[in-house]
Design a protein around this motif. Sequence first.
Motif, short mmCIF file in Angstrom:
data_model
loop_
_atom_site.label_atom_id
_atom_site.label_comp_id
_atom_site.label_asym_id
_atom_site.label_seq_id
_atom_site.Cartn_x
_atom_site.Cartn_y
_atom_site.Cartn_z
N GLY A 217 0.75 -1.13 0.07
CA GLY A 217 -0.06 0.29 -0.27
C GLY A 217 0.93 0.97 0.30
N ALA A 218 2.07 1.13 -0.34
CA ALA A 218 3.07 2.89 -0.22
C ALA A 218 2.62 2.89 -1.58
CB ALA A 218 4.06 2.02 0.07
N SER A 219 2.94 4.62 -2.04
CA SER A 219 3.20 5.30 -3.41
C SER A 219 4.38 5.17 -3.34
CB SER A 219 2.29 6.88 -3.15
OG SER A 219 3.16 7.11 -2.20
N ASN A 242 1.57 -1.23 -8.46
CA ASN A 242 0.88 -0.28 -9.37
C ASN A 242 2.18 -0.06 -10.60
OD1 ASN A 242 1.34 2.60 -8.88
ND2 ASN A 242 -0.95 2.12 -7.66
N ASP A 243 1.48 0.71 -11.90
CA ASP A 243 2.73 1.33 -12.78
C ASP A 243 3.08 2.64 -11.60
OD1 ASP A 243 2.29 0.04 -13.95
OD2 ASP A 243 0.75 1.03 -15.86
N ASN A 244 3.00 3.09 -11.20
CA ASN A 244 2.81 4.37 -10.65
C ASN A 244 3.84 4.26 -9.66
OD1 ASN A 244 1.07 6.19 -12.29
ND2 ASN A 244 -0.75 6.23 -9.90
N ASN A 263 -2.41 -7.74 -8.74
CA ASN A 263 -3.41 -8.31 -9.16
C ASN A 263 -3.77 -9.65 -8.26
OD1 ASN A 263 -6.58 -8.53 -8.66
ND2 ASN A 263 -6.56 -7.84 -11.23
N VAL A 264 -5.10 -9.48 -6.40
CA VAL A 264 -5.15 -10.80 -5.92
C VAL A 264 -6.81 -11.19 -5.99
CG1 VAL A 264 -4.41 -12.32 -3.80
CG2 VAL A 264 -2.82 -10.46 -4.35
N LEU A 271 -2.14 -2.10 -11.36
CA LEU A 271 -1.96 -3.04 -12.38
C LEU A 271 -1.27 -2.47 -12.53
CD1 LEU A 271 -3.63 -3.19 -15.38
CD2 LEU A 271 -3.53 -1.08 -15.63
N VAL A 272 0.01 -3.77 -12.87
CA VAL A 272 0.55 -3.20 -13.10
C VAL A 272 1.06 -3.98 -15.22
CG1 VAL A 272 3.32 -4.35 -12.97
CG2 VAL A 272 2.14 -4.17 -11.30
#
Length: 501
Positions: A217-219, A242-244, A263-264, A271-272
């Motif tokens: 859950g990190a950015s 994710n991509d970001n 995704n689980v 999304l990657v």
Amino acid sequence: MGCKEASVEEEAETMSLSTENPNHPCPSPLKKNKPPPNWSDLWLKNTKSLNHVFFTMQLPPLTSSPKDPNHKTFISNFSKIDRTLLLSDEILLRILSKLPESQQRNHNSLVCKRWLSLQGRLVRSLKVLDWGFLQSGRLISRFPNLNRVDLLSGSLISDRKSSILLSQRQFSVHTSSRFSPNRKVFQADLLPVEVVDRGLKVLAGGCPNLRKLVVIGASEWGLMDIAEECPTLLDLELHKCNDNVLRGIAACENLQVLKLVGNVDGLYNSLVSDIGLTILAQGCKRLVKLELRGCEGSFDGMKAVGQCCQMLEELTLCDQRMESGWLAALSYCENLKTLRFQSCKKIDASPGPDEYLGSCPALERLHLQKCQLRDKKSARALFMICGEVKEIVFQDCWGLENDIFSLASICRKVKSLSLEGCSLLTTECLESVILSLKELQSLKVESCKNIKDKDISPALSTLFSVLIELKWRPDNKSHLPQSAMGTSMGKKGGRFFKRSI
């Protein structure tokens, strides 16, 4: 009288000389042997040399005499003094580090505050269960030398009053009765992104020697703090990626091991795609091991990874959701040695023409675990790309029938073959494949109920006798027929046969 007085004085002089000089020719008959001095008497009389010791121990110097009323009290309490105060922190740390890890954590820290602090300096790996312990700074002050930190469980908001425990491989959470199968339980019970980022900033500032990190859950901003403050970070595991987020780890130039969980099903969505894989490839060029779990992408993303990460030796794809045609991009991973597929519903729906597939020349190991291998075209393309492998492992793969398994004979250089839980394979198909593998040295067959001992041919029995290693346990009731008795594998039950060269 004068003569008598003179003789007495001469005798006294003679006695004094014999006492002072033991080598005198006329030793005095009155001399007595004194007992050797007691160590405690010397210790109490010569106190000046020990004053520095008591100064180090923060105790008053030993200047009291036996007549001092406090003398007896001090001597009686001397046995209660902590003798380890004489040792420096460095020496005591070296001693404590030699003890077993269980004793270090469970016993030594309870001795005193000093040992508690020293023990914290020895801890290198920690799994955080309470996020407040990290964010308050107590984690850093208590364990200043951490280099491996797992923040996964601490990032979940758990309802401790609930008796419902939901587990997912690496972590678990107590959830309330409002849980339903359609609810993204972990996604709803995760700490806010800004809270996770603040914790990562505290961790980065206090652990500059961090080498491994597990976080969810990190950015990208929280990961950039880690990348800037922890240049020695080598191993990173990102959940709900994710991509970001991958923009943040692109600054980790020394990263060697990376696990991305996108995704689980039933837990969270993330999304990657090719964008994230390209950012990753351009930033982390020293990757040696890469694991993609629940990630999407296509030929372009995997091609970027192969071209930029030239040191990549191990690639694992779990529940991969790649688009058709991505399999051909593996040929760009020129130094890839190990390729693993885990829990994949498909390999590649449309791999394309054979001339575009290429191959991985350095590949040595191909492992498929709990995968669906029902597509013959996809399996054939995979074996063509992996034509140079030395080891193949099939474990609990669904749809692995004789027609699919027979394609493994494309890999002519296989030296080790392992089959476990492949219930659709027959002895006839197994024989046709392993007889075509001229360099085979090791064979393992377990829990393959359609492979029967009674179907073993003389040719297969002869092959068993020349293998260096053989583990034959197709079922619990299996026993070799009379034709295979020359293989030195016993008569009943499971067999393990290993020869030394």
